[in-house]
Every structure is written in structure tokens, then in C-alpha cells.
Scaffold this motif. Structure first.
Motif, PDB file in Angstrom:
ATOM      1  N   GLN A   1       0.834  -1.201   0.000  1.00  0.00           N
ATOM      2  CA  GLN A   1       0.000   0.000   0.000  1.00  0.00           C
ATOM      3  C   GLN A   1       0.866   1.247   0.000  1.00  0.00           C
ATOM      4  O   GLN A   1       1.759   1.411   0.832  1.00  0.00           O
ATOM      5  CB  GLN A   1      -0.896   0.002   1.234  1.00  0.00           C
ATOM      6  CG  GLN A   1      -1.659   1.300   1.461  1.00  0.00           C
ATOM      7  CD  GLN A   1      -2.380   1.305   2.796  1.00  0.00           C
ATOM      8  OE1 GLN A   1      -2.938   0.293   3.207  1.00  0.00           O
ATOM      9  NE2 GLN A   1      -2.348   2.430   3.492  1.00  0.00           N
ATOM     10  N   GLY A   2       0.597   2.132  -0.942  1.00  0.00           N
ATOM     11  CA  GLY A   2       1.362   3.365  -1.011  1.00  0.00           C
ATOM     12  C   GLY A   2       0.831   4.410  -0.057  1.00  0.00           C
ATOM     13  O   GLY A   2      -0.294   4.340   0.425  1.00  0.00           O
ATOM     14  N   ALA A   3       1.666   5.407   0.215  1.00  0.00           N
ATOM     15  CA  ALA A   3       1.236   6.520   1.052  1.00  0.00           C
ATOM     16  C   ALA A   3       0.130   7.287   0.348  1.00  0.00           C
ATOM     17  O   ALA A   3       0.180   7.509  -0.867  1.00  0.00           O
ATOM     18  CB  ALA A   3       2.415   7.449   1.341  1.00  0.00           C
ATOM     19  N   GLY A   4      -0.875   7.704   1.116  1.00  0.00           N
ATOM     20  CA  GLY A   4      -2.018   8.412   0.544  1.00  0.00           C
ATOM     21  C   GLY A   4      -1.704   9.828   0.109  1.00  0.00           C
ATOM     22  O   GLY A   4      -2.519  10.476  -0.550  1.00  0.00           O
ATOM     23  N   ASP A   5      -0.536  10.316   0.462  1.00  0.00           N
ATOM     24  CA  ASP A   5      -0.118  11.644   0.017  1.00  0.00           C
ATOM     25  C   ASP A   5       1.363  11.794   0.290  1.00  0.00           C
ATOM     26  O   ASP A   5       1.951  11.036   1.065  1.00  0.00           O
ATOM     27  CB  ASP A   5      -0.899  12.734   0.768  1.00  0.00           C
ATOM     28  CG  ASP A   5      -0.920  14.070   0.018  1.00  0.00           C
ATOM     29  OD1 ASP A   5      -0.195  14.185  -1.004  1.00  0.00           O
ATOM     30  OD2 ASP A   5      -1.652  14.971   0.436  1.00  0.00           O
ATOM     31  N   GLN A   6       1.983  12.769  -0.357  1.00  0.00           N
ATOM     32  CA  GLN A   6       3.360  13.100  -0.027  1.00  0.00           C
ATOM     33  C   GLN A   6       3.375  13.946   1.236  1.00  0.00           C
ATOM     34  O   GLN A   6       2.339  14.408   1.706  1.00  0.00           O
ATOM     35  CB  GLN A   6       4.004  13.893  -1.152  1.00  0.00           C
ATOM     36  CG  GLN A   6       3.452  15.310  -1.304  1.00  0.00           C
ATOM     37  CD  GLN A   6       4.191  16.114  -2.353  1.00  0.00           C
ATOM     38  OE1 GLN A   6       4.434  15.628  -3.445  1.00  0.00           O
ATOM     39  NE2 GLN A   6       4.555  17.336  -2.013  1.00  0.00           N
ATOM     40  N   GLY A   7       4.558  14.177   1.787  1.00  0.00           N
ATOM     41  CA  GLY A   7       4.658  15.062   2.938  1.00  0.00           C
ATOM     42  C   GLY A   7       5.596  14.521   3.993  1.00  0.00           C
ATOM     43  O   GLY A   7       6.122  13.409   3.890  1.00  0.00           O
ATOM     44  N   MET A   8       5.810  15.344   5.012  1.00  0.00           N
ATOM     45  CA  MET A   8       6.661  14.949   6.123  1.00  0.00           C
ATOM     46  C   MET A   8       5.865  15.036   7.420  1.00  0.00           C
ATOM     47  O   MET A   8       5.004  15.895   7.568  1.00  0.00           O
ATOM     48  CB  MET A   8       7.928  15.811   6.207  1.00  0.00           C
ATOM     49  CG  MET A   8       7.700  17.266   6.506  1.00  0.00           C
ATOM     50  SD  MET A   8       7.076  18.195   5.106  1.00  0.00           S
ATOM     51  CE  MET A   8       7.226  19.861   5.749  1.00  0.00           C
TER      52      MET A   8
END
Length: 426
Positions: free
Chosen positions: A114-121
């Protein structure tokens, strides 16, 4: 050099927190029927009106109006004079389906991919100045409002209280970053118009009488009630000379959504560490755990708390970052602020964390049970520093209902301290 640090909290009746709680209550209702629900919903509240917007992918059917009204009722907006009341306010929904462009990066054939639902830190933080390893200013700010809400709902003392309130605590620290005294407490609380002018009393005199009553009650009822529940080490920081401001602008009758509109996600510093450490900027409430804004912030808090509890350092900040649709983090950074107690650099600590903790979104979700409907309870008085607990929750599937024990605030558990100690030779 000694310095002062201030944090604030807001009550469950604050307009922004009403919005957070409605958004998370909706998320919970979707998850009770469909644990695979993908939810990103936000709420706006203002005079006599609640608006729900966002994107959802689910097999569940939720009575959105009833869910929103129940939250508003539970908070305490039950009187027409508040100009925002659970039975009479309009509830409008503009929730629609999730973008397939986002969904394709999140849902995979293998769950662990499962990929991350959004980019970010995202950041997690812990410090050993309180029992729950939270910064003292935000910890006290929350405790003051939790107690104030308890007094209001019990209805035996301070019977004039209304749901909207804010707190702020300033702590003096020494040159070693240790808290040495409580310097200032600010309490602003909405209240009934319980003293009226008459032929012997002007409006100003009535307002001054109300303010004096509220001040004395905060000083003699609220603060002592909070102090009774604090450990001795924190009680000793109340030197008797702290400054106390209560409703410093004066009368505070008009409040809640009638006094100021509310929006989901506007209290992200209240939700986390009160300005200590750092924040990646992403809000939590209304988002399912595929959104790493939420799940990875919980995971990094869990890591930081267990490392501090194990004695790796007195203070730790952890950053993790993701690319949308990609499972593995693109980076993990550790800062111990010079308080490390182990013979490893911060970068070496980060490498060991990468081995100890699986930071892929699916692993985080599984570790903390984040497909369970546990989120409404997080939406007031902080997502971090809370006591983990379990309770029975009712679920629904294909028209049938069943109950099971569910764990809340699992990211606050000190369940890997022994493993951390072994890894760092402590």
C-alpha cells in the motif's frame, strides 16, 4: 539561558474542535461498516449551520445528519440561546467519491505494498518532563480544559459554564531546558449572562461581577482540582506566584460557532505538541489511516516516546517523509537536541530505527489497529499524550451487528522499550 515557553489548548466546544469531532465521528461510522473505507472529510460550522465536504470511497451507508447532530449534542450545544443547537441547526452535505487518481496509488494487490495516501513529512516528539513524555505547557493546557469540561457536564459547580473555552500555559525553563515554575495561566471560558443590570446596577457593574465570580471559581475550584491529579513533581512548579488571567477581554457570552466559524484541521498544534518539536503541516481529523499525515504522525510519536522511555535520550524529534503512492519512506531523520545517552550519533540512531520499526503505511495501520473506529476520541484534547485503553465497539456488516474490544491510542503504549534497550545496549 533561562526562557519561557507557552502552549494553548481549546475545548471540545471550540468551533474548530466541533468540526474535528464531527469529521472523525463520520470517519468512525464509515469504518464500523467498512474497515477499508477511504475517507477525507471536513466540516464547517457557523451560526445555525453545519456543512460537510470531502471525498469518500466506501461500501458503508452513514446517516450523516444524525451523526453530526449527535456530536453537537454530546459536546453540549443543547440550547437555542447558543445560536447553534443540535436539533435546530441545518446540516448540509457535499461529500462525494474519492478520486481514482489517488486510489490507484493507495490500493494494491498486496496489502503491504500500500502506497502513502499523500506526499509530505510528519514529526513525532517526546520529552521526559512529564509522566506521559509530553511537553509540560501543552500537557497542562489540556488538563485544565478537560477538568473544566468535567465540571460543566457534572453541573454542580460553575453552573454558568458554556461549551466554548481556551487555555494557555507559560512555563519557565532553566538553562538546561528543565521546567522550574509555572509562570502564567490563561483561561477564557464562555458563560451564561448570569448577572443582569437593574436600577441599582449598571451593565459594567454586572459584567464586572460576573468576571469576578468566574475568576474566583477558576482560581479556587478549577486549578486546585487539576493540581490534585498532578504528580508531586509538577505540583511543585506551582510556586504561588503565577499570573492568572481569566476572560481577560471581559464578558464571553457569545461563543461557539455563533461567535466564530469553525473548520476541521485548524488546530494542528493543539492536536500535537503545543509548538514544541516540529509539525509537518498536515491535519489529522476526518482522514482515514491511509493518509500518512495521520498514521505516520502516530507512528513517529510511538517511536519517540519509546526511545525516551528507554533512556536513549531526554528529548527526541523524529521526522519521516513519503512520496504519494510509494510504500517505503523517502527519509527518516532523528534529532536528540544534544540529550543522547547512547554512544551513537543521531544519524546512527535513525538507521537503527529503520531496522526496528516498519514504517510502511500498511504496517503502521496494522500495528495500531487504525482500521478500527477509534478516531472521534482523538479529536479533542490532543492526539498525543493520552492514556491507551480498550472498550467495546459495535460494528455492522451486511445488516448484522456485533461488538468487539478495540484498542484506543495504541501509539501511546510503551510496548517496545525492552527491544529498544537491547538495540542500544541500555
Amino acid at each position: 539561558m533561562p526562557y519561557f515557553f507557552t502552549s494553548e489548548s481549546v475545548s471540545e466546544g471550540h468551533p474548530d474542535k466541533i468540526s474535528d469531532q464531527i469529521s472523525d465521528a463520520l470517519l468512525d461510522e464509515f469504518l464500523k461498516q467498512d474497515p477499508e473505507s477511504k475517507v477525507a472529510c471536513e466540516t464547517v460550522v457557523t451560526t445555525g449551520l453545519t456543512i460537510l465536504v470531502g471525498e469518500v470511497k466506501t461500501n458503508a451507508w452513514v446517516d450523516i445528519q444524525q451523526t453530526a447532530r449527535q456530536v453537537i449534542k454530546d459536546i453540549g450545544y443543547t440550547k437555542g440561546e447558543y445560536k447553534f443547537e443540535y436539533e435546530s441547526c441545518a446540516v448540509m452535505s457535499s461529500i462525494h467519491g474519492q478520486s481514482p487518481d489517488i486510489n490507484q496509488g493507495v490500493v494494491r494487490a498486496k496489502e503491504e505494498d500500500q502506497g502513502a495516501g499523500d506526499q509530505g513529512m510528519m514529526f513525532g516528539y517526546a520529552v521526559n518532563e512529564t509522566e506521559d513524555l509530553m511537553p509540560l505547557p501543552i500537557d497542562l493546557s489540556h488538563k485544565l480544559l478537560i477538568e473544566l469540561a468535567g465540571i460543566r457536564k457534572e453541573g454542580k459547580k460553575m453552573t454558568y459554564l458554556r461549551p466554548d473555552s481556551k487555555s494557555q500555559v507559560t512555563v519557565e525553563y532553566d538553562e538546561n531546558n528543565k521546567p522550574v515554575r509555572i509562570d502564567t495561566i490563561v483561561i477564557s471560558t464562555q458563560h451564561d449572562d448570569f448577572v443582569q443590570p437593574d436600577k441599582n446596577k449598571t451593565q459594567k457593574e454586572a459584567d464586572d461581577e460576573m468576571l469576578k465570580t468566574i475568576y474566583e471559581d477558576v482560581k479556587n475550584i478549577l486549578i486546585p482540582s487539576v493540581k490534585e491529579k498532578l504528580p508531586q513533581s509538577i505540583n511543585e512548579l506551582f510556586k504561588g506566584d503565577f499570573k492568572l488571567f481569566v476572560n481577560p477581554t471581559g464578558k464571553f457570552v457569545i461563543g461557539g460557532p455563533h461567535g466564530d466559524s469553525g473548520l476541521t484541521g485548524r488546530k494542528i498544534i493543539v492536536d500535537t505538541y503545543g509548538g514544541k518539536g516540529a509539525h509537518g503541516g498536515g491535519a489529522f481529523s476526518g482522514k482515514d489511516s491511509s493518509k500518512v499525515d495521520r498514521s505516520a504522525a502516530y507512528a513517529t510519536r510511538h517511536i519517540a516516546k519509546n526511545l525516551v522511555a528507554a533512556g536513549v535520550a531526554d528529548e527526541i524529534l523524529i521526522q519521516v517523509a513519503y512520496a504519494i503512492g510509494v510504500a517505503d519512506p523517502v527519509g527518516l531523520h532523528v534529532d536528540t537536541f544534544g540529550t543522547s545517552k547512547v554512544n551513537f550519533s543521531d544519524s546512527e540512531i535513525a538507521k537503527k530505527i529503520n531496522v526496528l520499526f516498519d514504517m510502511r503505511p500498511a504496517a503502521i495501520v496494522k500495528r495500531f489497529g487504525l482500521k478500527n473506529p477509534i478516531f472521534r476520541d482523538t479529536a479533542a484534547y490532543g492526539h498525543m499524550g493520552r492514556k491507551p485503553y480498550t472498550k467495546e465497539v459495535t460494528f455492522s456488516k451486511n445488516g448484522d451487528t456485533y461488538t468487539k474490544e478495540v484498542e484506543f491510542f495504541a501509539w501511546e503504549k510503551l510496548d517496545v522499550v525492552d527491544k529498544v534497550k537491547k538495540t542500544f545496549n541500555l
